[in-house]
Design an enzyme around this catalytic site. Structure first.
Site, PDB file in Angstrom:
ATOM      1  N   PRO A  12       0.804  -1.220   0.000  1.00  0.00           N
ATOM      2  CA  PRO A  12       0.000   0.000   0.000  1.00  0.00           C
ATOM      3  C   PRO A  12       0.838   1.271   0.000  1.00  0.00           C
ATOM      4  CG  PRO A  12      -0.095  -1.083   2.141  1.00  0.00           C
ATOM      5  CD  PRO A  12       0.572  -2.047   1.193  1.00  0.00           C
ATOM      6  N   ASN A  13       0.324   2.236  -0.745  1.00  0.00           N
ATOM      7  CA  ASN A  13       0.864   3.600  -0.836  1.00  0.00           C
ATOM      8  C   ASN A  13       2.142   3.701  -1.666  1.00  0.00           C
ATOM      9  OD1 ASN A  13      -1.173   4.766   0.958  1.00  0.00           O
ATOM     10  ND2 ASN A  13      -0.150   3.573   2.555  1.00  0.00           N
ATOM     11  N   ARG A  20       5.037  10.956  -2.372  1.00  0.00           N
ATOM     12  CA  ARG A  20       4.753  10.639  -0.975  1.00  0.00           C
ATOM     13  C   ARG A  20       6.004  10.835  -0.122  1.00  0.00           C
ATOM     14  NH1 ARG A  20       4.816   4.537   1.282  1.00  0.00           N
ATOM     15  NH2 ARG A  20       3.994   5.000   3.343  1.00  0.00           N
ATOM     16  N   TYR A  25      11.206   8.760   1.368  1.00  0.00           N
ATOM     17  CA  TYR A  25      11.168   7.713   0.341  1.00  0.00           C
ATOM     18  C   TYR A  25      11.820   8.114  -0.977  1.00  0.00           C
ATOM     19  CZ  TYR A  25       7.914   5.635   3.664  1.00  0.00           C
ATOM     20  OH  TYR A  25       7.353   5.095   4.795  1.00  0.00           O
ATOM     21  N   ASN A  76       8.155  -5.526  -1.206  1.00  0.00           N
ATOM     22  CA  ASN A  76       8.109  -4.376  -0.301  1.00  0.00           C
ATOM     23  C   ASN A  76       6.655  -4.273   0.147  1.00  0.00           C
ATOM     24  OD1 ASN A  76       7.936  -1.999   1.060  1.00  0.00           O
ATOM     25  ND2 ASN A  76       9.239  -0.837  -0.341  1.00  0.00           N
ATOM     26  N   ALA A  79       3.227  -0.743   4.685  1.00  0.00           N
ATOM     27  CA  ALA A  79       2.802  -0.869   6.085  1.00  0.00           C
ATOM     28  C   ALA A  79       2.306  -2.265   6.433  1.00  0.00           C
ATOM     29  CB  ALA A  79       1.721   0.171   6.390  1.00  0.00           C
ATOM     30  N   GLU A 100      12.760  -9.490   1.360  1.00  0.00           N
ATOM     31  CA  GLU A 100      11.980  -8.377   1.912  1.00  0.00           C
ATOM     32  C   GLU A 100      12.762  -7.097   1.637  1.00  0.00           C
ATOM     33  OE1 GLU A 100      11.681  -8.488   6.166  1.00  0.00           O
ATOM     34  OE2 GLU A 100      10.428  -6.696   6.262  1.00  0.00           O
ATOM     35  N   HIS A 102      12.815  -2.689   1.707  1.00  0.00           N
ATOM     36  CA  HIS A 102      12.284  -1.392   2.130  1.00  0.00           C
ATOM     37  C   HIS A 102      13.220  -0.292   1.665  1.00  0.00           C
ATOM     38  CE1 HIS A 102       9.479  -3.444   4.765  1.00  0.00           C
ATOM     39  NE2 HIS A 102      10.492  -4.201   5.149  1.00  0.00           N
ATOM     40  N   ARG A 109      13.094   3.936  12.689  1.00  0.00           N
ATOM     41  CA  ARG A 109      11.944   4.851  12.686  1.00  0.00           C
ATOM     42  C   ARG A 109      11.045   4.577  13.910  1.00  0.00           C
ATOM     43  NH1 ARG A 109       9.460   4.711   6.860  1.00  0.00           N
ATOM     44  NH2 ARG A 109       8.342   6.525   7.715  1.00  0.00           N
TER      45      ARG A 109
END
Ligand code: DQA
Length: 151
Positions: A12-13, A20, A25, A76, A79, A100, A102, A109
């Site tokens: 998502p996103n 964004r 990012y 990726n 969330a 995985e 990111h 964070r």
């Protein structure tokens, strides 16, 4: 030997990359990152498929569809990383390597990002290197598939 394609899944996103929170990012778009990964994999003679979805079930269906067909998954999960046990379980039923990925380093964070439900079923994780992570993930996959001189 012919290998199945690699499947990149984007959660998502991530469709908003480039617009964004660019301070976190970056300014590159998701298409830019897909092109980076595709180019690295092409160097090892491996094709890339990509799906971005904001819906957990779409990503689960894509993992099911990858079983017995796709040679490796790069994901990726956005969330979903932090709570989507349905994705964890789907990935656990996939036979090949799973990377995985990111852009940011979630461990540096907010506390809620420190948990990954994907990490326990991943072969390994690439995080914190921004867009370069897509190239690094591609190199990792080629190594895992025996398609890299550096494996
Ligand atoms: C992300 C990190 C996640 O915590 C976040 O929810 C994202 C993007 C990353 O690529 O850095 O959407 O997966």
């Amino acid at each position: 030997m012919t290998l199945g394609p690699v499947l990149l899944l984007s959660g998502p996103n991530l469709n908003l990359l480039g617009q964004r929170e660019p301070a976190i990012y970056g300014s590159a778009t998701l298409d830019d990152h897909v092109a980076t990964l595709r180019a690295v994999l092409a160097g090892g003679g491996v094709d890339l498929e990509h799906l971005q979805s904001n819906h957990e079930g779409d990503l689960i269906d894509a993992v099911h569809g990858a079983r017995g067909r796709v040679s490796a998954i790069v994901i990726n999960p956005g969330a979903f990383t932090h709570y989507a046990w349905g994705i964890h379980d789907a990935l656990a039923a996939f036979d090949g390597p799973i990377v995985e990925l990111h852009l940011s380093n979630p461990n540096a964070r907010e506390a809620w990002r420190h948990i990954s439900v994907v990490a326990p079923v991943a072969t390994g994780t690439v995080c914190g290197f921004g867009g370069a992570g897509y190239a690094l993930a591609g190199q990792a996959v080629l190594g895992l598939l025996g398609r890299s001189g550096s494996s």
